[in-house]
Design an enzyme around this catalytic site. Sequence first.
Site, short mmCIF file in Angstrom:
data_model
loop_
_atom_site.label_atom_id
_atom_site.label_comp_id
_atom_site.label_asym_id
_atom_site.label_seq_id
_atom_site.Cartn_x
_atom_site.Cartn_y
_atom_site.Cartn_z
N CYS A 1 1.17 -1.54 -0.27
CA CYS A 1 0.41 0.66 0.37
C CYS A 1 0.95 1.00 0.39
O CYS A 1 1.80 1.67 0.74
CB CYS A 1 -1.12 -0.39 1.15
SG CYS A 1 -1.79 1.15 1.45
N CYS B 1 0.04 3.23 3.69
CA CYS B 1 0.34 2.51 4.74
C CYS B 1 1.75 1.28 5.08
O CYS B 1 2.04 1.07 6.38
CB CYS B 1 -0.46 2.12 5.81
SG CYS B 1 -1.59 0.60 5.17
N CYS C 1 -7.60 -1.15 0.64
CA CYS C 1 -6.72 -1.34 2.13
C CYS C 1 -7.34 -1.25 3.33
O CYS C 1 -8.25 -0.63 4.10
CB CYS C 1 -5.18 -0.82 2.28
SG CYS C 1 -4.00 -1.15 3.66
N CYS D 1 -6.41 0.92 6.15
CA CYS D 1 -5.96 2.76 6.23
C CYS D 1 -7.28 3.39 5.11
O CYS D 1 -7.22 4.03 4.44
CB CYS D 1 -4.28 2.62 5.64
SG CYS D 1 -4.37 2.73 3.87
N CYS E 1 -8.11 -5.74 -10.30
CA CYS E 1 -7.62 -4.59 -11.02
C CYS E 1 -7.43 -3.74 -10.46
O CYS E 1 -8.32 -2.62 -10.31
CB CYS E 1 -9.22 -4.38 -12.65
SG CYS E 1 -8.38 -3.02 -13.35
#
Length: 201
Positions: free
Chosen positions: A117, A120, A166, A169, A189
Amino acid sequence: MQTPSIKAKTRAALPRRTAIKYGLGMLVLGGLFGRTVAGSLADPKQEQEKEKEVMIDLFLPSGKIDKTVRLPRLVKSDADWRRQLSDISYQVARKAGTERPFTGKDWNNHQDGLYRCICCDTALFDSKTKFESGTGWPSFWQPISASNVNAESDSTFGMTRTAIACRLCDAHLGHVFDDGPKPTGLRYCMNSASMRFVARA
């Protein structure tokens, strides 16, 4: 990896979560980045209702799972996110935008490693599950861990889709579709702007 449970967990997540509501002020940004922006993924009331702690899986640079931990959900002010992220990453990850196909840094990346990510650093995808979808976006047939992502209904632009974020976060990553290859039949995707690639160590 939990291949058998990915599709089940993705489908099961939808009824438990409130459908995303966006205001009438949906914007389409052309020009420099050519992304579409649909505002925040959740309104303030929804943000307050979200769990304050989440369970996620931590992964070593090799791609092997390290441990499962409970962490406080990462929440920052809009100003803090703007300072931390590039403009394109901010618009995609924090405002549910979409980068133009074939423009992201990772759509044609064939290196071996992990995708984390951008907000984070949570491990999201392993290159071992990446495949050529022909869409112009990085595509995977499963996340590195079903515990590290959330699925929500997305009804923007007159379509009903499943948005992926995610878990730690709430960064918007992209969407999942059911036209992927075996063994899951799924196509995650994703947007390059929401992730950073780290070569396997």
